[in-house]
Design a protein around this motif. Structure first.
Motif, PDB file in Angstrom:
ATOM      1  N   LEU B 195       8.389   7.870  13.920  1.00  0.00           N
ATOM      2  CA  LEU B 195       7.324   7.824  13.336  1.00  0.00           C
ATOM      3  C   LEU B 195       6.670   6.461  13.105  1.00  0.00           C
ATOM      4  CD1 LEU B 195       7.648  10.191  10.070  1.00  0.00           C
ATOM      5  CD2 LEU B 195       6.635  10.780  12.366  1.00  0.00           C
ATOM      6  N   GLY B 196       7.525   5.351  12.882  1.00  0.00           N
ATOM      7  CA  GLY B 196       7.337   4.099  12.781  1.00  0.00           C
ATOM      8  C   GLY B 196       7.164   3.124  13.883  1.00  0.00           C
ATOM      9  N   GLU B 197       7.354   3.862  15.208  1.00  0.00           N
ATOM     10  CA  GLU B 197       7.459   3.120  16.345  1.00  0.00           C
ATOM     11  C   GLU B 197       6.337   3.355  17.160  1.00  0.00           C
ATOM     12  OE1 GLU B 197      12.309   3.656  17.465  1.00  0.00           O
ATOM     13  OE2 GLU B 197      10.722   4.727  18.584  1.00  0.00           O
ATOM     14  N   THR B 198       5.231   4.294  16.794  1.00  0.00           N
ATOM     15  CA  THR B 198       4.224   4.596  17.588  1.00  0.00           C
ATOM     16  C   THR B 198       3.221   3.629  18.173  1.00  0.00           C
ATOM     17  OG1 THR B 198       3.469   5.577  15.949  1.00  0.00           O
ATOM     18  CG2 THR B 198       4.462   7.044  17.425  1.00  0.00           C
ATOM     19  N   SER B 199       2.621   3.049  16.712  1.00  0.00           N
ATOM     20  CA  SER B 199       1.439   2.089  17.085  1.00  0.00           C
ATOM     21  C   SER B 199       1.722   0.776  16.768  1.00  0.00           C
ATOM     22  CB  SER B 199       0.474   2.472  16.140  1.00  0.00           C
ATOM     23  OG  SER B 199      -0.433   1.604  16.052  1.00  0.00           O
ATOM     24  N   ALA B 200       1.823   0.071  17.896  1.00  0.00           N
ATOM     25  CA  ALA B 200       2.280  -1.219  17.973  1.00  0.00           C
ATOM     26  C   ALA B 200       1.093  -2.016  17.154  1.00  0.00           C
ATOM     27  CB  ALA B 200       2.252  -1.939  19.486  1.00  0.00           C
ATOM     28  N   ILE B 201      -0.068  -1.867  17.006  1.00  0.00           N
ATOM     29  CA  ILE B 201      -1.362  -2.558  16.483  1.00  0.00           C
ATOM     30  C   ILE B 201      -0.946  -2.326  14.881  1.00  0.00           C
ATOM     31  CG2 ILE B 201      -3.630  -2.444  15.944  1.00  0.00           C
ATOM     32  CD1 ILE B 201      -4.295  -1.812  18.721  1.00  0.00           C
ATOM     33  N   ALA B 202      -0.801  -1.077  14.544  1.00  0.00           N
ATOM     34  CA  ALA B 202      -0.580  -0.998  13.196  1.00  0.00           C
ATOM     35  C   ALA B 202       0.793  -1.556  12.388  1.00  0.00           C
ATOM     36  CB  ALA B 202      -0.319   0.677  12.770  1.00  0.00           C
ATOM     37  N   LEU B 203       1.897  -1.837  13.338  1.00  0.00           N
ATOM     38  CA  LEU B 203       2.950  -2.576  13.032  1.00  0.00           C
ATOM     39  C   LEU B 203       2.757  -3.931  12.796  1.00  0.00           C
ATOM     40  CD1 LEU B 203       5.792  -0.633  15.067  1.00  0.00           C
ATOM     41  CD2 LEU B 203       5.441  -1.033  12.558  1.00  0.00           C
ATOM     42  N   LEU B 204       1.674  -4.446  13.823  1.00  0.00           N
ATOM     43  CA  LEU B 204       1.367  -5.779  13.910  1.00  0.00           C
ATOM     44  C   LEU B 204       0.683  -6.278  12.708  1.00  0.00           C
ATOM     45  CD1 LEU B 204       0.490  -6.487  17.573  1.00  0.00           C
ATOM     46  CD2 LEU B 204       2.440  -7.427  16.226  1.00  0.00           C
ATOM     47  N   ILE B 205      -0.309  -5.331  12.091  1.00  0.00           N
ATOM     48  CA  ILE B 205      -1.180  -5.634  11.040  1.00  0.00           C
ATOM     49  C   ILE B 205      -0.218  -5.873   9.924  1.00  0.00           C
ATOM     50  CG2 ILE B 205      -2.938  -4.617   9.401  1.00  0.00           C
ATOM     51  CD1 ILE B 205      -4.063  -3.204  11.702  1.00  0.00           C
ATOM     52  N   GLY B 206       0.937  -4.938   9.705  1.00  0.00           N
ATOM     53  CA  GLY B 206       1.868  -4.816   8.781  1.00  0.00           C
ATOM     54  C   GLY B 206       2.499  -6.206   8.716  1.00  0.00           C
ATOM     55  N   GLY B 207       2.881  -6.673   9.811  1.00  0.00           N
ATOM     56  CA  GLY B 207       3.754  -7.899   9.873  1.00  0.00           C
ATOM     57  C   GLY B 207       2.582  -9.023   9.353  1.00  0.00           C
ATOM     58  N   VAL B 208       1.537  -9.021   9.962  1.00  0.00           N
ATOM     59  CA  VAL B 208       0.581 -10.039   9.512  1.00  0.00           C
ATOM     60  C   VAL B 208       0.365 -10.264   7.944  1.00  0.00           C
ATOM     61  CG1 VAL B 208      -1.664 -10.806   9.404  1.00  0.00           C
ATOM     62  CG2 VAL B 208      -0.724 -10.359  11.686  1.00  0.00           C
ATOM     63  N   ILE B 209       0.198  -9.049   7.131  1.00  0.00           N
ATOM     64  CA  ILE B 209       0.430  -9.051   5.588  1.00  0.00           C
ATOM     65  C   ILE B 209       1.662  -9.661   5.227  1.00  0.00           C
ATOM     66  CG2 ILE B 209       0.346  -7.362   3.780  1.00  0.00           C
ATOM     67  CD1 ILE B 209      -1.169  -5.333   5.376  1.00  0.00           C
ATOM     68  N   LEU B 210       2.817  -9.403   5.602  1.00  0.00           N
ATOM     69  CA  LEU B 210       4.230  -9.776   5.141  1.00  0.00           C
ATOM     70  C   LEU B 210       3.955 -11.308   5.394  1.00  0.00           C
ATOM     71  CD1 LEU B 210       6.705  -7.474   6.511  1.00  0.00           C
ATOM     72  CD2 LEU B 210       6.078  -7.533   4.046  1.00  0.00           C
ATOM     73  N   LEU B 211       3.724 -11.535   6.411  1.00  0.00           N
ATOM     74  CA  LEU B 211       3.536 -13.297   6.954  1.00  0.00           C
ATOM     75  C   LEU B 211       2.643 -13.921   6.014  1.00  0.00           C
ATOM     76  CD1 LEU B 211       3.779 -13.257  10.732  1.00  0.00           C
ATOM     77  CD2 LEU B 211       5.546 -14.197   8.979  1.00  0.00           C
ATOM     78  N   ALA B 212       1.587 -13.266   5.674  1.00  0.00           N
ATOM     79  CA  ALA B 212       0.476 -13.760   4.823  1.00  0.00           C
ATOM     80  C   ALA B 212       0.814 -13.987   3.393  1.00  0.00           C
ATOM     81  CB  ALA B 212      -0.768 -13.061   4.973  1.00  0.00           C
TER      82      ALA B 212
END
Lengths: 223, 334, 219
Positions: B195-212
């Motif tokens: 489930l969590g591997e499919t969308s690279a874009i969605a994961l990148l958005i999440g990653g940006v939130i964590l970094l921010a």
């Protein structure tokens, strides 16, 4: 110690696997099923008894300086004998599963440990009982581990399905990590039981620590 | 009460309760629930993408994992007579991440067993949150992967927007031959996988939130993704017909999920910046080695778990020296 | 120890004597079990052959020849006879195409070279994934024990391996079928499926191409 105690100490109080934590290699490697555990346990018990008898019998004439090489020669001979006998007469599947672990009984600490700690200091009769008790304790622990892993993996015991609807095997339990997990729970359970018993008797319980003082394998522990 | 009031004594701290630890000692105003719920928010884009691609089955798996994690955590707290801990949100995150590590067609009992492995074996046996040396989610994932390899590697085929119940199965891109996978599919999420591997874009958005929100160190994902890119890139150049292009390697499998959400777990990754770099590099190298030569198609979880085990050593090796510290001369006792 | 002196010759003689006794014991056990061990090994090869061949009364292990396949893999053919007449062939080949390396496949063949039964005799595939293709495993249940009997089950079925029964190798390898009623491949174990299919093809094709040589036997 009474004669009976020599025999029973290996079963529980000084169980080689669950208390002394000796012989971990075969314990972890071959207990993927109850049958394998039993085969390994019985093979080790045979070697342990034979080596205990011989080492106890020749303990008067072995020069102390070369006692370890002497023990190794005796143990290695019996292991080879057991290996050949199993190759010839044990079921092929069992021999293949135990495979390289049979020759490795030579380096199983229990065998050399009992030779040095017990057989070389006690008479033949006592040594037989010690070997039998320790071997039986080892076998019981291995069968218990093997049976638990086999049951948790596929719902079967001794290759017989106990729960008919169980179709998907949980292979974690038959692989190496499963061995560590189950052994961990066994040790925790053992400690918990001893703790409860000590509490009941009003004594404080200290889990056996793995240092020289609480080990009786070599002479250092006696002092 | 009255006794102590009349006889003033100096209250010495109980030495058993004094904790000597590495930095950081300064409180940032963040607390566990706040951190945990920011992480949940960061996970949401990927969850939504999963639901869009896999339909109701995805919601089912995510909910089941979350609920079973929370219930098992509270059950354990009851058993060992501890205070309830579900409000700190860590069990919820464990549950969501676990769900994201499973595929949409996972049977319910595998989800519950996964919850048990994560909470009990991965966390509580070590003493609860903060004491676990390994990432609980990955403990569960690897346990299930070794335990049920067939279930864990049969992926549902994603179909955008269809709230379907029955699903076709599809191979994960890493299991296909190079050239059979298209980059745009990979980026959007139109590929088989957890489930969590499919969308690279969605994961990148999440990653940006964590970094921010400064919840993760940027060194870990950078070193992790960078080293995978470089190693698979070299392998791709050497043998383009057997090795995927490094872009496919970066955006498929659990790599983004692992690099942003799991390798960066505060409890199980190094505290120093230098340590984080080493940690990420190690993860990347091991992942690449398993992907290129190992017997499993994916190695992210094994890599992170392995590096988790090294974390205390990395921390010890990279700890900052106190100001004015002089290394003892050779031969002297430290 | 009474004296601290080390009497090396005495120690050497003691160890030597002990080693001699041990060697004597071992040589005795070794000679007395040699026969049984040899029979066991033979039984193992025969057990594999019995699974893939019709009833035979010769020792196919002694009636074997090696022919290279189109891929250059050596295929070991065993010839089964009953009352001197050839009743079938068995081919064994090691394919390097497995997911984790070598897979050893044995196929029983009919007299015309068509595939009879396939078994995988050795593999290192991923447990639970690749091994679903390769393993034929019998599972006894508690119900069988209670009912009694049900001992000789023979060859355990395996959907993927059974697919090849009756097929004759043609010009190219068989396709891997993953969906439908009869399948020889499995999602998640594609590479193992291909490797086994390729090995069976290598055996079958080599047999068809060399059927004249096979029918003459090894002599």
């Amino acid at each position: 110690m009474s004669v009976m105690k020599e025999f029973t100490k290996g079963l529980w109080k000084e169980n080689p696997v669950l208390v002394l934590l000796l012989g971990m290699c075969p314990t972890l490697a071959v207990t993927s099923s109850a049958t394998n555990g039993l085969g390994m346990g019985v093979a080790t018990m045979c070697v342990l008894m034979c080596s205990n008898i011989v080492i106890s019998a020749i303990r008067g004439i072995v020069p102390k300086k070369i006692r370890i090489p002497v023990y190794i020669v005796v143990i290695a001979s019996f292991v080879t004998v057991v290996d050949l006998l199993m190759q010839a007469y044990a079921p092929t599947a069992l021999y293949e599963a135990l495979g390289i672990f049979i020759p490795l009984i030579v380096v199983n600490c229990i065998v050399l440990g009992r030779a040095e700690a017990f057989a070389s200091k006690n008479g033949v009769g006592k040594s037989i009982l010690d070997g039998l008790g320790m071997g039986l304790g080892f076998t019981l622990a291995l069968v218990a581990l093997g049976a638990t892993r086999e049951f948790l993996a596929s719902g079967s015991l001794f290759q017989v399905k106990m729960i008919p609807g169980w179709t998907v095997d949980f292979m974690l339990m038959t692989s190496a990590p499963g061995a560590f997990i189950v052994l961990g729970f066994f040790l925790a359970g053992m400690n918990a039981m001893n703790m409860r018993k000590a509490k009941k008797e009003g004594k404080s319980y200290k889990a056996a620590s793995l240092d020289c003082n609480s080990c009786n394998i070599c002479d250092m522990g006696d002092k | 009460m009255s006794d102590t009031e009349n006889t003033p004594t100096i209250q010495m701290p109980d030495p058993a309760k004094l904790i000597v630890s590495n930095s950081p000692h300064i409180h940032s105003g963040q607390n566990i629930p706040k951190i945990m719920f920011t992480v949940v928010a960061a996970l949401m884009p990927a969850c939504i993408a999963a639901v869009l691609f896999f339909g109701l089955a995805a919601i089912e798996v995510l909910l089941l994992c979350t609920v079973s994690c929370v219930v098992i955590e509270e059950g354990w707290n009851k058993l060992v007579k501890r205070h309830p801990t579900w409000k700190d949100g860590s069990a919820i995150i464990t549950g969501i991440l676990l769900g994201m590590n499973l595929n949409a067609g996972t049977p319910w009992w595998v989800c519950i067993l996964g919850g048990f492995l994560a909470i009990i074996l991965g966390k509580q046996l070590y003493g609860g949150l903060g004491y676990n040396p390994f990432n609980p989610v990955l403990v569960a994932r690897v346990g299930l992967l070794i335990g049920f390899p067939e279930i864990m590697t049969t992926w549902d085929k994603p179909e955008l927007g269809l709230m379907k119940i029955d699903a076709m199965t599809a191979a994960t891109p890493l299991g296909l031959a190079p050239g059979e996978t298209f980059f745009s599919d990979v980026l959007l999420g139109n590929i088989g996988g957890c489930l969590g591997e499919t969308s690279a874009i969605a994961l990148l958005i999440g990653g940006v939130i964590l970094l921010a929100f400064k919840l993760i160190k940027w060194e870990v994902p950078l070193a992790f993704l960078g080293s995978v890119f470089v190693i698979t890139g070299i392998a791709h150049v050497v043998s383009p017909e057997t090795v995927h292009s490094p872009f496919i390697h970066i955006f498929t499998g659990g790599l983004l999920l692992g690099a942003f959400f799991m390798a960066t777990d505060m409890v199980t990754s190094p505290m120093t910046r230098k340590g984080a770099l080493i940690f990420g590099l190690g993860c990347g190298v091991i992942t690449s080695v398993i992907r290129l030569w190992g017997s499993y198609p994916e190695g992210v979880s094994f890599a992170i778990l392995f590096m988790n085990a090294l974390t205390p050593l990395i921390d010890r090796a990279t700890i900052k020296k106190p100001f004015g510290y002089i290394a003892p001369a050779k031969g002297e006792a430290a | 120890m009474a004296s601290q002196e080390i009497n090396i010759p005495k120690l050497g003689i003691f160890l030597g004597a002990l080693a001699a006794i041990a060697a004597g014991l071992l040589s005795f056990v070794s000679t007395s079990t040699a026969g049984a061990i040899k029979l066991n090994l033979q039984a193992k090869t025969n057990a594999a052959l019995e699974q893939v061949l019709p009833a035979f009364d010769n020792v196919p292990g002694d009636d074997a020849l090696e022919i290279a396949s189109a891929e250059g893999w050596p295929v070991n053919f065993y010839i089964a006879r009953k009352g001197g007449e050839i009743v079938g062939y068995a081919g064994e080949v090691i394919t390097p195409e497995g997911f984790n390396g070598n897979v050893t496949v044995m196929a029983g063949l009919n007299l015309d070279g068509s595939v009879r039964t396939v078994i995988v005799t050795a593999n290192t595939e991923t447990p639970g994934l690749g091994t679903a293709i390769t393993d034929r495993k019998v599972q006894k249940t508690i119900a069988d024990i209670i009912k009694g009997g049900a001992e000789a089950i023979g060859l355990a079925p395996n959907t993927y391996l059974n697919w090849y029964a009756g097929k004759t190798a043609g010009a190219a390898r068989w396709p891997i079928v993953k969906e439908g009623e009869s399948i020889n491949g499995k999602t998640g174990a594609t590479i193992t499926s291909r490797a086994v299919g390729g090995a069976v093809y290598a055996i079958g094709k080599t047999a068809v191409d060399n059927i004249a040589q096979l029918s003459k036997g090894a002599e």
